[in-house]
Design a protein around this motif. Structure first.
Motif, PDB file in Angstrom:
ATOM      1  N   GLU A   1     -33.632 -13.664  35.130  1.00 51.99           N
ATOM      2  CA  GLU A   1     -32.292 -13.076  35.192  1.00 51.99           C
ATOM      3  C   GLU A   1     -31.211 -13.950  34.565  1.00 51.99           C
ATOM      4  O   GLU A   1     -30.166 -13.442  34.165  1.00 51.99           O
ATOM      5  N   ALA A   2     -31.450 -15.267  34.503  1.00 52.43           N
ATOM      6  CA  ALA A   2     -30.391 -16.150  34.004  1.00 52.43           C
ATOM      7  C   ALA A   2     -30.874 -17.181  32.989  1.00 52.43           C
ATOM      8  O   ALA A   2     -30.085 -18.012  32.535  1.00 52.43           O
ATOM      9  N   GLY A   3     -32.168 -17.164  32.664  1.00 53.88           N
ATOM     10  CA  GLY A   3     -32.677 -18.096  31.666  1.00 53.88           C
ATOM     11  C   GLY A   3     -32.728 -19.535  32.118  1.00 53.88           C
ATOM     12  O   GLY A   3     -32.723 -20.451  31.298  1.00 53.88           O
ATOM     13  N   LEU A   4     -32.793 -19.790  33.436  1.00 55.16           N
ATOM     14  CA  LEU A   4     -32.802 -21.148  33.971  1.00 55.16           C
ATOM     15  C   LEU A   4     -34.221 -21.622  34.256  1.00 55.16           C
ATOM     16  O   LEU A   4     -35.020 -20.911  34.868  1.00 55.16           O
ATOM     17  N   LYS A   5     -34.516 -22.860  33.835  1.00 55.13           N
ATOM     18  CA  LYS A   5     -35.821 -23.462  34.083  1.00 55.13           C
ATOM     19  C   LYS A   5     -35.643 -24.884  34.605  1.00 55.13           C
ATOM     20  O   LYS A   5     -34.647 -25.549  34.318  1.00 55.13           O
ATOM     21  N   ASN A   6     -36.629 -25.345  35.363  1.00 53.73           N
ATOM     22  CA  ASN A   6     -36.697 -26.738  35.792  1.00 53.73           C
ATOM     23  C   ASN A   6     -35.403 -27.220  36.445  1.00 53.73           C
ATOM     24  O   ASN A   6     -34.803 -28.215  36.036  1.00 53.73           O
TER      25      ASN A   6
ATOM     26  N   GLY B   1     -31.731 -12.830  41.787  1.00 54.30           N
ATOM     27  CA  GLY B   1     -32.789 -12.683  42.781  1.00 54.30           C
ATOM     28  C   GLY B   1     -33.596 -11.426  42.551  1.00 54.30           C
ATOM     29  O   GLY B   1     -33.327 -10.656  41.626  1.00 54.30           O
ATOM     30  N   GLY B   2     -34.574 -11.222  43.410  1.00 54.32           N
ATOM     31  CA  GLY B   2     -35.408 -10.037  43.274  1.00 54.32           C
ATOM     32  C   GLY B   2     -36.567 -10.074  44.250  1.00 54.32           C
ATOM     33  O   GLY B   2     -36.668 -10.968  45.096  1.00 54.32           O
ATOM     34  N   PHE B   3     -37.462  -9.098  44.133  1.00 53.00           N
ATOM     35  CA  PHE B   3     -38.578  -8.970  45.056  1.00 53.00           C
ATOM     36  C   PHE B   3     -39.668 -10.009  44.787  1.00 53.00           C
ATOM     37  O   PHE B   3     -39.927 -10.376  43.636  1.00 53.00           O
ATOM     38  N   VAL B   4     -40.305 -10.451  45.861  1.00 51.58           N
ATOM     39  CA  VAL B   4     -41.400 -11.418  45.781  1.00 51.58           C
ATOM     40  C   VAL B   4     -42.699 -10.675  45.484  1.00 51.58           C
ATOM     41  O   VAL B   4     -43.010  -9.671  46.141  1.00 51.58           O
ATOM     42  N   ARG B   5     -43.425 -11.161  44.501  1.00 48.35           N
ATOM     43  CA  ARG B   5     -44.710 -10.550  44.175  1.00 48.35           C
ATOM     44  C   ARG B   5     -45.782 -11.001  45.165  1.00 48.35           C
ATOM     45  O   ARG B   5     -45.688 -12.079  45.761  1.00 48.35           O
ATOM     46  N   VAL B   6     -46.812 -10.186  45.315  1.00 46.23           N
ATOM     47  CA  VAL B   6     -47.858 -10.455  46.299  1.00 46.23           C
ATOM     48  C   VAL B   6     -48.512 -11.812  46.078  1.00 46.23           C
ATOM     49  O   VAL B   6     -48.839 -12.534  47.035  1.00 46.23           O
TER      50      VAL B   6
ATOM     51  N   ASP C   1     -33.160  -7.345  34.109  1.00 47.24           N
ATOM     52  CA  ASP C   1     -32.340  -6.287  34.697  1.00 47.24           C
ATOM     53  C   ASP C   1     -30.904  -6.718  34.984  1.00 47.24           C
ATOM     54  O   ASP C   1     -30.202  -6.071  35.753  1.00 47.24           O
ATOM     55  N   ALA C   2     -30.442  -7.809  34.358  1.00 44.87           N
ATOM     56  CA  ALA C   2     -29.058  -8.243  34.505  1.00 44.87           C
ATOM     57  C   ALA C   2     -28.271  -7.824  33.267  1.00 44.87           C
ATOM     58  O   ALA C   2     -28.676  -8.086  32.135  1.00 44.87           O
TER      59      ALA C   2
END
Length: 218
Positions: free
Chosen positions: A55-60, A35-40, A101-102
């Motif tokens: 952070e984990a290389g996950l897509k779709n 997880g992390g901060f939401v961009r504007v 950052d993981a």
């Protein structure tokens, strides 16, 4: 505003969750949810999907919003509200891979999760409760299985999610009676037992039935 993601996978008869090891303070070195901060410029869904990829290389992946966590002191840095999501993946297609950052990423059985950073233990508990409830009336469990699976694979998945043993005969009668499984001509060897027939999930048929008020209830 942040997003935190509970990513569930299923492997070797166990329900697992993907955790990342934090490389930065606070809680450096502690295991946490991706997880992390939401961009504007982002929606919450876009932020969650970006964080999963970064952070984990996950897509779709299958992703749904879970709950909002806003305890005043949940983050030692400042007042942070997190919108939690949960994701379901076919674990064989998504091996753990740390990025940005993981420091590390690893799949843990939900029964053997280490001490987590922030309030992520509470978030994981909420996601598990949602999964247990939803898997009873909607076939989201198929998101955790390979495209081809045996009836035993399906039963083991439900037992792992629900944390209870299911009667083999009644389970098979019920899931086959739904008419959502497509029997394939292929089989799979299961130890010394005779080959087990493989099935696939008919998502198109389910979509049509759902529009008419159909419930996938076991």
């Amino acid at each position: 505003m942040t997003v935190d993601c509970v990513v569930f996978g299923f492997d070797e008869g166990e329900l697992k969750v993907l955790l990342i090891q934090r490389a930065l303070e606070p809680f450096k070195g502690r295991w946490a949810l991706p997880g992390g901060f939401v961009r504007v410029e982002e929606t919450l869904d876009e932020a969650a999907r970006r964080e999963l990829e970064e952070e984990a290389g996950l897509k779709n992946v299958f992703l749904e919003q879970l709950f909002t966590f806003g305890e005043v002191r949940r983050d030692p840095r400042e007042r942070v509200v997190s919108v939690a999501h949960y994701a379901l993946v076919k674990l064989s297609d998504h091996r753990a891979k740390a990025a940005t950052d993981a420091a590390n990423a690893e799949w843990f059985p939900v029964s053997k999760v280490p001490r987590l950073a922030f309030d992520h233990t509470d978030i994981l508990a909420a996601a598990l409760a949602r999964l247990k409830g939803k898997v009873r009336y909607q076939p989201i469990g198929f998101e955790l299985l390979p495209l081809k699976f045996t009836l035993s694979d399906l039963q083991h998945l439900y037992e792992a999610v629900l944390g209870a043993d299911l009667d083999k005969r009644n389970f098979r009668k019920k899931v086959l009676g739904l008419g959502l499984l497509v029997p394939l001509r292929e089989t799979q060897m299961a130890g010394r037992h005779r080959p087990a027939r493989l099935f696939s999930f008919d998502a198109d048929k389910y979509g049509k039935l759902k529009k008419r008020g159909f419930n996938f209830e076991l």
